[in-house]
Design a protein around this motif. Structure first.
Motif, PDB file in Angstrom:
ATOM      1  N   ILE A 188       2.925   9.807 -11.005  1.00 56.96           N
ATOM      2  CA  ILE A 188       2.232  10.848  -9.943  1.00 56.96           C
ATOM      3  C   ILE A 188       1.702  10.077  -8.847  1.00 56.96           C
ATOM      4  O   ILE A 188       1.051   8.947  -8.883  1.00 56.96           O
ATOM      5  N   ASN A 189       2.226  10.512  -7.605  1.00 60.54           N
ATOM      6  CA  ASN A 189       1.887   9.773  -6.309  1.00 60.54           C
ATOM      7  C   ASN A 189       0.084   9.887  -5.996  1.00 60.54           C
ATOM      8  O   ASN A 189      -0.293  10.617  -6.759  1.00 60.54           O
ATOM      9  N   THR A 190      -0.122   9.027  -5.422  1.00 60.45           N
ATOM     10  CA  THR A 190      -1.764   9.272  -4.904  1.00 60.45           C
ATOM     11  C   THR A 190      -2.188  10.454  -4.362  1.00 60.45           C
ATOM     12  O   THR A 190      -3.264  11.106  -4.671  1.00 60.45           O
TER      13      THR A 190
ATOM     14  N   GLU B 237     -17.290   6.765 -14.999  1.00 60.09           N
ATOM     15  CA  GLU B 237     -16.608   7.586 -13.778  1.00 60.09           C
ATOM     16  C   GLU B 237     -17.227   7.167 -12.222  1.00 60.09           C
ATOM     17  O   GLU B 237     -16.700   6.958 -11.367  1.00 60.09           O
ATOM     18  N   ASP B 238     -18.654   6.955 -12.466  1.00 60.27           N
ATOM     19  CA  ASP B 238     -19.333   6.543 -11.084  1.00 60.27           C
ATOM     20  C   ASP B 238     -18.643   5.292 -10.352  1.00 60.27           C
ATOM     21  O   ASP B 238     -18.929   4.986  -9.189  1.00 60.27           O
ATOM     22  N   VAL B 239     -18.074   4.344 -11.278  1.00 63.26           N
ATOM     23  CA  VAL B 239     -17.456   3.240 -10.682  1.00 63.26           C
ATOM     24  C   VAL B 239     -15.789   2.888 -10.880  1.00 63.26           C
ATOM     25  O   VAL B 239     -15.472   1.970 -10.484  1.00 63.26           O
ATOM     26  N   ALA B 240     -15.629   4.136 -11.120  1.00 63.43           N
ATOM     27  CA  ALA B 240     -14.172   4.172 -11.404  1.00 63.43           C
ATOM     28  C   ALA B 240     -13.202   3.811 -10.154  1.00 63.43           C
ATOM     29  O   ALA B 240     -12.125   3.247 -10.278  1.00 63.43           O
ATOM     30  N   LEU B 241     -13.735   4.197  -8.884  1.00 64.95           N
ATOM     31  CA  LEU B 241     -13.022   3.769  -7.667  1.00 64.95           C
ATOM     32  C   LEU B 241     -13.282   2.497  -7.019  1.00 64.95           C
ATOM     33  O   LEU B 241     -12.526   2.045  -6.331  1.00 64.95           O
ATOM     34  N   TYR B 242     -14.168   1.653  -7.629  1.00 67.20           N
ATOM     35  CA  TYR B 242     -14.608   0.461  -7.140  1.00 67.20           C
ATOM     36  C   TYR B 242     -14.385  -0.705  -8.277  1.00 67.20           C
ATOM     37  O   TYR B 242     -13.958  -1.726  -7.645  1.00 67.20           O
ATOM     38  N   ALA B 243     -14.295  -0.581  -9.589  1.00 60.89           N
ATOM     39  CA  ALA B 243     -14.411  -1.658 -10.819  1.00 60.89           C
ATOM     40  C   ALA B 243     -13.103  -2.265 -10.562  1.00 60.89           C
ATOM     41  O   ALA B 243     -12.947  -3.576 -10.744  1.00 60.89           O
ATOM     42  N   PRO B 244     -11.950  -1.838 -10.292  1.00 62.01           N
ATOM     43  CA  PRO B 244     -10.684  -2.726 -10.304  1.00 62.01           C
ATOM     44  C   PRO B 244     -10.734  -3.728  -9.104  1.00 62.01           C
ATOM     45  O   PRO B 244      -9.800  -4.575  -9.248  1.00 62.01           O
ATOM     46  N   PHE B 245     -11.484  -3.383  -8.025  1.00 61.17           N
ATOM     47  CA  PHE B 245     -11.577  -4.201  -6.941  1.00 61.17           C
ATOM     48  C   PHE B 245     -12.379  -5.858  -7.372  1.00 61.17           C
ATOM     49  O   PHE B 245     -12.539  -6.390  -6.359  1.00 61.17           O
ATOM     50  N   ILE B 246     -12.943  -5.694  -8.653  1.00 61.60           N
ATOM     51  CA  ILE B 246     -13.584  -7.103  -9.094  1.00 61.60           C
ATOM     52  C   ILE B 246     -12.713  -8.176  -8.883  1.00 61.60           C
ATOM     53  O   ILE B 246     -13.095  -9.130  -8.475  1.00 61.60           O
ATOM     54  N   ALA B 247     -11.235  -8.046  -9.192  1.00 61.86           N
ATOM     55  CA  ALA B 247     -10.364  -9.051  -8.973  1.00 61.86           C
ATOM     56  C   ALA B 247     -10.310  -9.389  -7.499  1.00 61.86           C
ATOM     57  O   ALA B 247     -10.169 -10.677  -7.267  1.00 61.86           O
ATOM     58  N   ASP B 248     -10.191  -8.436  -6.705  1.00 62.51           N
ATOM     59  CA  ASP B 248     -10.000  -8.966  -5.206  1.00 62.51           C
ATOM     60  C   ASP B 248     -11.155  -9.521  -4.477  1.00 62.51           C
ATOM     61  O   ASP B 248     -11.083 -10.449  -4.067  1.00 62.51           O
TER      62      ASP B 248
ATOM     63  N   VAL C 153      -6.554   1.019  -8.829  1.00 63.93           N
ATOM     64  CA  VAL C 153      -5.636  -0.147  -9.263  1.00 63.93           C
ATOM     65  C   VAL C 153      -4.438  -0.490  -8.215  1.00 63.93           C
ATOM     66  O   VAL C 153      -4.222  -1.480  -7.867  1.00 63.93           O
ATOM     67  N   ARG C 154      -3.931   0.812  -7.727  1.00 69.80           N
ATOM     68  CA  ARG C 154      -2.759   0.835  -6.770  1.00 69.80           C
ATOM     69  C   ARG C 154      -3.173  -0.036  -5.498  1.00 69.80           C
ATOM     70  O   ARG C 154      -2.440  -0.858  -4.951  1.00 69.80           O
ATOM     71  N   SER C 155      -4.475   0.441  -5.071  1.00 66.99           N
ATOM     72  CA  SER C 155      -4.958  -0.396  -3.786  1.00 66.99           C
ATOM     73  C   SER C 155      -5.537  -1.981  -3.925  1.00 66.99           C
ATOM     74  O   SER C 155      -5.000  -2.718  -3.149  1.00 66.99           O
ATOM     75  N   ALA C 156      -5.853  -2.023  -5.168  1.00 63.43           N
ATOM     76  CA  ALA C 156      -6.418  -3.694  -5.465  1.00 63.43           C
ATOM     77  C   ALA C 156      -4.892  -4.229  -5.590  1.00 63.43           C
ATOM     78  O   ALA C 156      -5.122  -5.533  -5.137  1.00 63.43           O
TER      79      ALA C 156
ATOM     80  N   LEU D  41       0.713  -1.052  -0.044  1.00 60.57           N
ATOM     81  CA  LEU D  41       0.036   0.113  -0.195  1.00 60.57           C
ATOM     82  C   LEU D  41       0.894   1.187   0.143  1.00 60.57           C
ATOM     83  O   LEU D  41       0.740   2.255  -0.788  1.00 60.57           O
ATOM     84  N   LEU D  42       1.880   1.358   0.770  1.00 57.62           N
ATOM     85  CA  LEU D  42       2.864   2.504   0.828  1.00 57.62           C
ATOM     86  C   LEU D  42       3.657   2.591  -0.340  1.00 57.62           C
ATOM     87  O   LEU D  42       4.015   3.550  -0.941  1.00 57.62           O
ATOM     88  N   VAL D  43       3.981   1.348  -1.036  1.00 57.50           N
ATOM     89  CA  VAL D  43       4.852   1.285  -2.254  1.00 57.50           C
ATOM     90  C   VAL D  43       4.177   1.705  -3.168  1.00 57.50           C
ATOM     91  O   VAL D  43       4.570   2.534  -4.125  1.00 57.50           O
ATOM     92  N   ASN D  44       2.899   1.165  -3.526  1.00 55.37           N
ATOM     93  CA  ASN D  44       2.022   1.573  -4.746  1.00 55.37           C
ATOM     94  C   ASN D  44       1.540   2.988  -4.679  1.00 55.37           C
ATOM     95  O   ASN D  44       1.573   3.699  -5.861  1.00 55.37           O
ATOM     96  N   HIS D  45       1.240   3.663  -3.576  1.00 56.94           N
ATOM     97  CA  HIS D  45       0.658   4.962  -3.572  1.00 56.94           C
ATOM     98  C   HIS D  45       1.780   6.161  -3.369  1.00 56.94           C
ATOM     99  O   HIS D  45       1.404   7.141  -3.712  1.00 56.94           O
ATOM    100  N   LYS D  46       2.880   5.595  -3.076  1.00 58.30           N
ATOM    101  CA  LYS D  46       4.034   6.606  -2.697  1.00 58.30           C
ATOM    102  C   LYS D  46       5.514   6.191  -3.338  1.00 58.30           C
ATOM    103  O   LYS D  46       5.755   6.911  -4.437  1.00 58.30           O
TER     104      LYS D  46
END
Length: 361
Positions: free
Chosen positions: A249-251, A333-344, A277-280, A115-120
């Protein structure tokens, strides 16, 4: 219980380190070929390649750690299952949770670190790498003047009737800078070209003429000189106004761009998807544990080959669903923050089903 955990981790960690090294070398090799070509072409030391690798390391580790965790998990538990140690431990009263607890803890720790690596760390390191790459591309290590042809030297055009590549000596030299109000022309029977590697070109002319353009097309200023010197810079720091890629660009920077009213809807959607994607991706070791551990417990003979094949199948399935989520997020855009978590989500559902079957046996 501590003895069992140390024993399992003692088997697991060397395999994990080996897998991490193999996956890292494969990804680094793609960059090494390009960086080595630039280093040789531009006359840059190999130490520069090592510094680039250091900047790339967080980005590469964010890709390699989840894969190495899954492959090592399947190989380690598959080996224990094949040797009958898992069956012996189950017969001794150890549950599925007790045997796999060290791997679960390791998966949680790796997810937290990612989480730290991917976001920063990863985007900032990748940004630093791109700056170094841009700076290297601007450097010039050699400059050979072909007699009888015009050659671009910064904003100037250089011509020589004869040139000695070894000494840089020029005969019948012309130096022209195109332009209406800032144009200029230098002509001299003799000249000297000296390259300062990575910086620019020094030009020395003897007994020649200098002509400067005037705003009035039919007028110009001319002068005679005994010696005329000019320095043409060919390299400098990377452009500060270079538009960074989204991976650079960092988060926190992505979130500022999302909140900016001037950001277009398309870019705002892409920034949201990248954050998700970074969180997923960071949660993938935790997800891989719930899929890989129960599958590895059921392996029998040829566990190494089967375990490696299973790990590839899981990776293809997970990253295929991640790509699907990215595509859905970019369309809406409404599901942009949630759709990548389909894999998780899909991975956890499959893992819950497999874990329940193994734990009930």
């Amino acid at each position: 219980m501590r003895i069992l955990s140390r024993y399992f981790l003692g088997l697991y960690l060397p395999i994990f380190a080996l897998c991490l090294g193999i996956f890292g070398c494969v990804i680094f090799m793609n960059y090494f070929i390009r960086l080595f070509h630039v280093a040789i072409l531009k006359g840059i030391s190999l130490f520069w390649i090592l510094t680039c690798f250091a900047r790339l390391s967080p980005y590469v580790m964010s890709l390699c750690v989840p894969m190495a965790f899954l492959v090592a998990l399947l190989l380690t538990l598959g080996r224990l299952s094949e040797s009958g140690e898992v069956m012996a431990l189950r017969a001794s009263g150890f549950s599925f949770g007790e045997m796999t607890r060290p791997f679960l803890i390791l998966g949680v720790l790796l997810s937290g670190a990612l989480l730290l690596v991917n976001h920063k760390a990863s985007p900032e390191g990748f940004h630093s790498f791109k700056i170094q790459q841009t700076y290297a591309a601007q450097k010039v290590a050699r400059l050979e003047v072909a007699p009888g042809t015009f050659m671009k030297v910064g904003p100037w055009r250089l011509f020589a009737e004869a040139a000695d590549p070894a000494t840089g000596r020029l005969e019948g030299a012309y130096l022209i800078k195109p332009g209406v109000d800032r144009g200029a022309r230098v002509s001299a029977p003799r000249g000297q070209l000296t390259l300062q590697k990575g910086v620019g070109v020094h030009l020395d002319f003897e007994d020649g003429d200098l002509q400067l353009a005037n705003r009035t097309p039919d007028k110009f200023t001319t002068a005679r000189f005994r010696r005329y010197r000019i320095f043409v810079p060919l390299a400098g720091v990377a452009r500060a106004d270079r538009r960074p890629d989204i991976q650079e660009i960092n988060t926190r920077g992505l979130w500022r761009r999302i909140q900016d009213p001037g950001t277009s809807a398309q870019h705002r959607t892409e920034y949201k998807v990248e954050m998700a994607v970074r969180s997923a991706g960071a949660f993938s070791p935790f997800v891989f544990f719930w899929i890989g551990a129960p599958l590895a417990m059921r392996l029998g003979r040829n566990s190494r080959g089967v375990g490696f094949a299973l790990s590839l199948g899981i990776l293809f399935g997970f990253y295929g669903l991640l790509a699907l989520g990215i595509g859905l997020g970019r369309r809406n855009e409404d599901v942009a923050l949630y759709a990548p978590f389909i894999a998780d989500g899909a991975g956890l559902l499959v893992g819950a089903f497999l874990t329940r079957r193994v734990a009930s046996q």
